[in-house]
Design a protein around this motif. Structure first.
Motif, PDB file in Angstrom:
ATOM      1  N   ILE A  70       0.840  -1.197   0.000  1.00 48.14           N
ATOM      2  CA  ILE A  70       0.000   0.000   0.000  1.00 48.14           C
ATOM      3  C   ILE A  70       0.871   1.241   0.000  1.00 48.14           C
ATOM      4  N   TRP A  71       1.918   1.229   0.818  1.00 49.23           N
ATOM      5  CA  TRP A  71       2.821   2.387   0.876  1.00 49.23           C
ATOM      6  C   TRP A  71       3.508   2.627  -0.470  1.00 49.23           C
ATOM      7  N   LEU A  72       3.817   1.547  -1.198  1.00 44.48           N
ATOM      8  CA  LEU A  72       4.482   1.669  -2.493  1.00 44.48           C
ATOM      9  C   LEU A  72       3.548   2.180  -3.584  1.00 44.48           C
ATOM     10  N   ALA A  73       2.249   2.038  -3.406  1.00 46.11           N
ATOM     11  CA  ALA A  73       1.289   2.424  -4.445  1.00 46.11           C
ATOM     12  C   ALA A  73       1.318   3.922  -4.705  1.00 46.11           C
ATOM     13  N   ASP A  74       0.926   4.301  -5.907  1.00 47.55           N
ATOM     14  CA  ASP A  74       0.908   5.710  -6.289  1.00 47.55           C
ATOM     15  C   ASP A  74      -0.219   6.447  -5.575  1.00 47.55           C
ATOM     16  N   GLY A  75      -0.030   7.751  -5.418  1.00 41.34           N
ATOM     17  CA  GLY A  75      -1.070   8.582  -4.827  1.00 41.34           C
ATOM     18  C   GLY A  75      -1.007   8.599  -3.310  1.00 41.34           C
ATOM     19  N   ASP A  76      -1.913   9.376  -2.734  1.00 43.77           N
ATOM     20  CA  ASP A  76      -1.985   9.494  -1.278  1.00 43.77           C
ATOM     21  C   ASP A  76      -2.594   8.230  -0.685  1.00 43.77           C
ATOM     22  N   GLN A  77      -1.801   7.488   0.045  1.00 40.82           N
ATOM     23  CA  GLN A  77      -2.244   6.213   0.622  1.00 40.82           C
ATOM     24  C   GLN A  77      -2.407   6.298   2.137  1.00 40.82           C
ATOM     25  N   SER A  78      -2.463   7.511   2.672  1.00 38.86           N
ATOM     26  CA  SER A  78      -2.536   7.655   4.125  1.00 38.86           C
ATOM     27  C   SER A  78      -3.822   7.063   4.701  1.00 38.86           C
ATOM     28  N   GLY A  79      -4.936   7.212   3.990  1.00 41.06           N
ATOM     29  CA  GLY A  79      -6.197   6.656   4.479  1.00 41.06           C
ATOM     30  C   GLY A  79      -6.167   5.137   4.582  1.00 41.06           C
ATOM     31  N   PRO A  80      -5.829   4.440   3.455  1.00 39.17           N
ATOM     32  CA  PRO A  80      -5.740   2.981   3.533  1.00 39.17           C
ATOM     33  C   PRO A  80      -4.692   2.499   4.538  1.00 39.17           C
ATOM     34  N   LEU A  81      -3.570   3.201   4.612  1.00 39.71           N
ATOM     35  CA  LEU A  81      -2.532   2.799   5.558  1.00 39.71           C
ATOM     36  C   LEU A  81      -2.995   2.982   7.004  1.00 39.71           C
ATOM     37  N   GLY A  82      -3.686   4.093   7.256  1.00 31.55           N
ATOM     38  CA  GLY A  82      -4.199   4.327   8.608  1.00 31.55           C
ATOM     39  C   GLY A  82      -5.196   3.258   9.010  1.00 31.55           C
ATOM     40  N   ALA A  83      -6.094   2.924   8.084  1.00 32.29           N
ATOM     41  CA  ALA A  83      -7.085   1.886   8.375  1.00 32.29           C
ATOM     42  C   ALA A  83      -6.412   0.539   8.610  1.00 32.29           C
ATOM     43  N   ALA A  84      -5.419   0.222   7.758  1.00 31.07           N
ATOM     44  CA  ALA A  84      -4.713  -1.058   7.911  1.00 31.07           C
ATOM     45  C   ALA A  84      -3.947  -1.111   9.227  1.00 31.07           C
TER      46      ALA A  84
END
Length: 239
Positions: free
Chosen positions: A192-206
C-alpha cells in the motif's frame, strides 16, 4: 476489568516487590505456561496499553483525512499522546505505554514532515515490524527463541531453559505466534505504501485494524496454546 488487564496488573505487582530475589519471582507461577502468559500480558500493557498504542494513529489519520494537512495531523497525534500520558500521571499509573506511543508518533512525525507526505508516517512502523520479524525468525532458527528469555527473567537464570528441549519447542511455537502479526503487517501495508497517490487513508485503516486487534488475536492463540501445557517451573523445582 478484563482477564488480560488482571494478569497485567498481577504481573506488574509481582515484579515490583521490594527486595525480592530473582528466583523468588518464579514462586508466583507454578508452570512455565503461567509465567509466559503473565509476562506477555504485562509486555502488552493489557487492553488499556493496546488502546493507547492505537489512539494516536487514529487521531493522526482521521485529522489528515479531514484537513489534508500533515502538520495539523501530526499535532493531533501528538496531542492524543500527551492527553493519554497526562491521564496516566494523574492516576499515578505506569506511563510506559503512553510514552511508547509518544516516541512512536514522534518518529512517524519526523518521516512525514521531512517528506511532506502523510503516508510516510507509516513507514517506520512497517520497517520496525520487518525488523522484529527477521530478528524473531533468526532466534527460532538458532534455537534461542526470544520467548525463552521471558522464562529466564522469571526464574532468574536467563539461559537455563535451553537445557529442556520441551521448553525450547514451546518457546519456538510461541515466538512464531509473535512473528505472524509482524509479517502480516509488512505483507499488507508495504505494498500500500508503495502504491501511487496518497495512501494515508488505507494505511491508517490497515494500521488500526492490524494493530491491537491482531495483537489480541495473537495473544489469544498464545493463551490457548499455553493453557494446554503444565510444564513445571525449574525455579520451583530447585528452590
Amino acid at each position: 476489568m478484563t482477564s488480560v488487564d488482571r494478569e497485567a496488573k498481577d504481573a506488574e505487582a509481582g515484579d515490583t516487590e521490594p527486595g525480592a530475589a530473582a528466583p523468588a519471582g518464579a514462586a508466583a507461577h507454578d508452570t512455565v505456561e503461567a509465567a509466559v502468559r503473565a509476562q506477555l500480558t504485562k509486555a502488552l500493557g493489557g487492553v488499556r496499553g493496546m488502546v493507547e498504542a492505537a489512539v494516536p494513529t487514529i487521531g493522526f489519520t482521521v485529522t489528515y483525512m479531514a484537513v489534508k494537512d500533515v502538520k495539523i495531523a501530526v499535532a493531533a497525534g501528538v496531542a492524543a499522546c500527551v492527553v493519554l500520558l497526562g491521564i496516566r500521571l494523574v492516576q499515578r499509573s505506569t506511563p510506559q505505554f503512553a510514552l511508547n506511543s509518544l516516541v512512536g508518533i514522534a518518529i512517524a512525525a519526523f518521516f512525514a514532515l521531512r517528506s511532506g507526505k502523510a503516508e510516510d508516517a507509516f513507514l517506520p512502523g512497517i520497517m520496525l515490524n520487518a525488523g522484529y520479524a527477521v530478528a524473531m525468525i533468526l532466534s527460532i532458527v538458532v534455537r534461542w527463541p526470544v520467548v525463552g528469555f521471558i522464562i529466564g527473567s522469571v526464574t532468574g537464570d536467563p539461559t537455563a531453559w535451553r537445557s529442556d528441549p520441551g521448553i525450547v519447542r514451546l518457546c519456538s511455537r510461541l515466538t512464531w505466534l509473535l512473528v505472524l502479526p509482524c509479517l502480516l503487517r509488512v505483507v499488507v501495508q508495504y505494498p500500500i505504501w508503495l502504491a501511487d497517490g496518497d495512501q494515508s487513508g488505507p494505511l491508517g485503516a490497515a494500521k488500526i485494524v492490524m494493530g491491537w486487534p491482531l495483537q489480541v488475536a495473537a495473544l489469544g492463540a498464545m493463551v490457548w496454546l499455553l493453557a494446554r501445557g503444565r510444564t513445571p517451573m525449574r525455579g520451583r523445582e530447585t528452590a
